[in-house]
Design an enzyme around this catalytic site. Structure first.
Site, PDB file in Angstrom:
ATOM      1  N   SER A 148       0.838  -1.193   0.000  1.00 55.82           N
ATOM      2  CA  SER A 148       0.000   0.000   0.000  1.00 55.82           C
ATOM      3  C   SER A 148       0.881   1.255   0.000  1.00 55.82           C
ATOM      4  O   SER A 148       1.588   1.510  -0.960  1.00 55.82           O
ATOM      5  CB  SER A 148      -0.960  -0.036   1.194  1.00 55.82           C
ATOM      6  OG  SER A 148      -1.929   0.982   1.106  1.00 55.82           O
ATOM      7  N   GLU A 166     -12.959  11.771  -9.602  1.00 51.86           N
ATOM      8  CA  GLU A 166     -12.600  12.991 -10.320  1.00 51.86           C
ATOM      9  C   GLU A 166     -11.180  12.924 -10.887  1.00 51.86           C
ATOM     10  O   GLU A 166     -10.588  13.952 -11.232  1.00 51.86           O
ATOM     11  CB  GLU A 166     -12.740  14.203  -9.394  1.00 51.86           C
ATOM     12  CG  GLU A 166     -14.169  14.409  -8.895  1.00 51.86           C
ATOM     13  CD  GLU A 166     -14.290  15.609  -7.972  1.00 51.86           C
ATOM     14  OE1 GLU A 166     -13.259  16.024  -7.415  1.00 51.86           O
ATOM     15  OE2 GLU A 166     -15.403  16.121  -7.816  1.00 51.86           O
ATOM     16  N   HIS A 190      -4.246  -0.639  -4.139  1.00 51.95           N
ATOM     17  CA  HIS A 190      -5.681  -0.931  -3.973  1.00 51.95           C
ATOM     18  C   HIS A 190      -6.392  -0.607  -5.293  1.00 51.95           C
ATOM     19  O   HIS A 190      -7.498  -0.048  -5.316  1.00 51.95           O
ATOM     20  CB  HIS A 190      -6.293  -0.098  -2.840  1.00 51.95           C
ATOM     21  CG  HIS A 190      -5.635  -0.296  -1.512  1.00 51.95           C
ATOM     22  ND1 HIS A 190      -5.891  -1.380  -0.694  1.00 51.95           N
ATOM     23  CD2 HIS A 190      -4.698   0.441  -0.862  1.00 51.95           C
ATOM     24  CE1 HIS A 190      -5.163  -1.278   0.409  1.00 51.95           C
ATOM     25  NE2 HIS A 190      -4.430  -0.191   0.323  1.00 51.95           N
TER      26      HIS A 190
END
Length: 294
Positions: A148, A166, A190
């Site tokens: 991560s 966005e 992820h």
């Protein structure tokens, strides 16, 4: 110069982690997923001294370092590792201390946990600890592993902010310097689960020389000798901007949507390889390889 060391970067665990389950002691086998049985085992088997390697779990990125550190320590020890330590560096003074540098010098593996990659780089960037890790990775049989945030921070540049919804609006993705172990790539984590394709598209169109790498959860890349090999149960997405024909990037205002013509995307799964020099992807279980040979 090609680094002697190895990178193992991971998109994140499927959930908080099977070693955090309440029935850890009673039903350990039922709790395991590929993150433990495959990727963490890969770290051990690729390390210099295997089960006897000194592994430092660096929890700097996390807001709950002791919980996260203990989880990884249990996981590595379950797989047979005998020398696993938790290294919680919470400020730059610690990262410049003789004691922390000595532990970095003694380590065969550093494993950077998840959390906030900006916290990770702002605390460690440019410190003696950071310099030691870079030198060991360049010159020694040493493993940098990160999941991560730890994976996102491994590259020269990293994404530290930007919503998935966005992501294709100009200026929505924020990029800063990472820890600099690998050049000309940018890593997002992820990736499939949080719909982050647009984040990589914008990062790559900003500089098409950069290879975008999207790591799914329970999935990672083993990088050594300019070859990336997919490990884990999910997908690795590669975004190649070298063949972009056109974009409106410089002719639109901040907040307006970006257009891109001819962005190339590759999808890797378990054991597929990608050559960082030739830019060639090899699919291990190709349905066409036998017919090509014949």
């Amino acid at each position: 110069m090609r680094p002697v060391g190895k990178l193992i970067i991971i998109g994140g665990a499927v959930n908080k982690g099977s070693f955090a389950e309440t029935d850890y002691d009673q039903n350990i086998e039922k709790n395991l997923n590929f993150f433990e049985t495959g990727i963490l085992r890969k770290i051990i088997t690729e390390s210099k001294n295997k089960e006897n390697s000194i592994i430092e779990v660096v929890t700097t990125a996390s807001q709950i370092p002791q919980i996260v550190g203990t989880e990884y320590k249990k996981a590595f020890e379950f797989l047979g590792a005998k020398n696993v330590n938790i290294l919680d560096i919470s400020n730059r003074e610690q990262a410049n201390s003789d004691a922390i540098v000595a532990r970095a010098n003694a380590a065969d593996v550093v494993m950077f946990t998840g959390g906030d990659q900006l916290r990770l780089t702002s605390i460690l960037g440019g410190t003696r600890f950071h310099d030691t890790i870079l030198l060991k990775y360049t010159e020694q049989d040493f493993i940098y592993s990160g999941t991560s945030a730890g994976a996102a921070a491994a590259s020269e540049n990293m994404i530290y902010q930007g919503s998935s919804t966005e992501a294709m609006l100009k200026g929505e993705i924020k990029i800063t310097q990472g820890l600099g172990l690998i050049d000309n790539v940018i890593v997002d984590t992820h990736f499939v689960q949080r719909g982050r394709m647009g984040r990589l598209f914008q990062a790559v169109v900003n500089n098409p020389r950069t290879l975008g790498i999207g790591l799914g959860e329970d999935t990672g890349l083993f990088i050594h000798n300019d070859t990336m090999t997919a490990v884990g149960s999910g997908l690795v997405i590669l975004v190649d901007g070298r063949f972009i024909k056109d974009t409106n990037l410089t002719n639109i205002n901040l907040g307006e949507p970006i257009s891109i013509d001819n962005m190339v995307v590759h999808v890797m799964s378990m054991n597929d390889t990608y050559d960082l020099k030739t830019k060639d992807l090899t699919i291990v279980n190709s349905q066409y390889s036998s017919s090509i040979q014949n």
